[in-house]
Motif scaffolding. Structure first.
Motif, short mmCIF file in Angstrom:
data_model
loop_
_atom_site.label_atom_id
_atom_site.label_comp_id
_atom_site.label_asym_id
_atom_site.label_seq_id
_atom_site.Cartn_x
_atom_site.Cartn_y
_atom_site.Cartn_z
N ALA A 94 0.84 -1.21 0.00
CA ALA A 94 0.00 0.00 0.00
C ALA A 94 0.87 1.26 0.00
O ALA A 94 0.57 2.24 -0.68
CB ALA A 94 -0.93 -0.01 1.22
N ILE A 95 1.97 1.23 0.76
CA ILE A 95 2.88 2.39 0.79
C ILE A 95 3.48 2.62 -0.59
O ILE A 95 3.51 3.76 -1.09
CB ILE A 95 4.00 2.17 1.84
N LYS A 96 3.90 1.54 -1.25
CA LYS A 96 4.49 1.69 -2.59
C LYS A 96 3.47 2.25 -3.57
O LYS A 96 3.80 3.07 -4.44
CB LYS A 96 5.03 0.35 -3.09
N THR A 97 2.22 1.80 -3.45
CA THR A 97 1.15 2.31 -4.33
C THR A 97 0.99 3.82 -4.14
O THR A 97 0.89 4.57 -5.11
CB THR A 97 -0.17 1.58 -4.01
N ILE A 98 0.99 4.27 -2.88
CA ILE A 98 0.84 5.71 -2.61
C ILE A 98 2.04 6.48 -3.16
O ILE A 98 1.88 7.52 -3.81
CB ILE A 98 0.69 5.96 -1.08
N PRO A 106 -5.66 12.78 -0.29
CA PRO A 106 -6.10 13.87 0.58
C PRO A 106 -5.63 13.67 2.02
O PRO A 106 -5.54 12.53 2.49
CB PRO A 106 -7.63 13.81 0.49
N ARG A 107 -5.36 14.77 2.67
CA ARG A 107 -4.90 14.70 4.06
C ARG A 107 -6.05 14.31 4.98
O ARG A 107 -7.17 14.76 4.80
CB ARG A 107 -4.43 16.09 4.51
N THR A 108 -5.75 13.46 5.95
CA THR A 108 -6.73 13.16 6.98
C THR A 108 -6.04 13.31 8.33
O THR A 108 -5.04 12.66 8.57
CB THR A 108 -7.27 11.72 6.86
N LYS A 109 -6.52 14.22 9.13
CA LYS A 109 -5.88 14.46 10.43
C LYS A 109 -6.43 13.49 11.48
O LYS A 109 -7.63 13.37 11.65
CB LYS A 109 -6.11 15.90 10.88
N GLN A 119 4.84 14.89 11.09
CA GLN A 119 3.78 15.90 11.09
C GLN A 119 4.13 17.11 10.22
O GLN A 119 3.29 17.62 9.49
CB GLN A 119 3.49 16.35 12.52
N GLU A 120 5.39 17.52 10.29
CA GLU A 120 5.81 18.70 9.53
C GLU A 120 5.63 18.47 8.02
O GLU A 120 5.28 19.39 7.28
CB GLU A 120 7.27 18.99 9.85
N PHE A 121 5.89 17.26 7.56
CA PHE A 121 5.73 16.97 6.13
C PHE A 121 4.26 17.02 5.71
O PHE A 121 3.93 17.48 4.63
CB PHE A 121 6.30 15.58 5.80
N CYS A 122 3.40 16.53 6.57
CA CYS A 122 1.99 16.43 6.20
C CYS A 122 1.22 17.72 6.37
O CYS A 122 0.27 17.97 5.65
CB CYS A 122 1.31 15.34 7.03
N PHE A 123 1.61 18.55 7.34
CA PHE A 123 0.73 19.69 7.69
C PHE A 123 1.41 21.05 7.61
O PHE A 123 0.98 21.98 8.23
CB PHE A 123 0.15 19.47 9.10
N SER A 124 2.48 21.20 6.87
CA SER A 124 3.03 22.54 6.72
C SER A 124 3.12 22.91 5.25
O SER A 124 2.90 22.13 4.38
CB SER A 124 4.41 22.63 7.37
#
Ligand code: SF4
Length: 124
Positions: A94-98, A106-109, A119-124
């Motif tokens: 699944a990680i390789k597919t992404i 889409p981001r999901t918090k 966190q810095e990679f996903c939300f900044s």
């Protein structure tokens, strides 16, 4: 410091292939992961099982994993089961597919995001 104080005699952190940082390995048979947290979490179990899986793929047969919680004075012993290996295979797939998608999903918090190292990679 907790690692060093609690496990001074046997603590030898090992970085394997620049991929996994293992807190210490007893006789190349028992892998330890030391947790400073006071919470016992499923993610920690799978982190350790991934280390065992990774070493197995390299031909190093690990008998057991141990999660050490020095603040709780508790330890949990784990085995890597065939079901765990299947689940890890599926997660890696699944990680390789992404990674290979053109667009980021889409981001999901989630609650876990607050203490996540990425966190810095996903939300900044
Ligand atoms: S911060 Fe990003 S990588 Fe970390 S748990 Fe949240 S979504 Fe996943």
């Amino acid at each position: 410091m907790l690692d060093q104080e609690s496990y001074q005699r046997e603590h030898h952190q090992r970085m394997i292939d620049g991929v996994v940082a293992i807190d210490f390995i007893q006789n190349w048979k028992i892998v330890h992961e030391v947790k400073q947290s006071r919470a016992i979490e499923k993610a920690s179990e799978f982190q350790l099982k991934y280390y065992m899986y990774y070493l197995k793929k390299k031909g190093i047969a690990i008998d057991q994993g141990v999660l050490d919680y020095p603040k709780l004075k508790e330890r949990i012993e784990l085995q890597l089961t065939p079901e765990d290996e299947l689940e890890i295979d599926q997660v890696l797939h699944a990680i390789k597919t992404i990674i290979n998608q053109d667009e980021m999903p889409p981001r999901t918090k989630k609650n876990i995001c607050r203490s996540c190292a990425y966190q810095e990679f996903c939300f900044s």
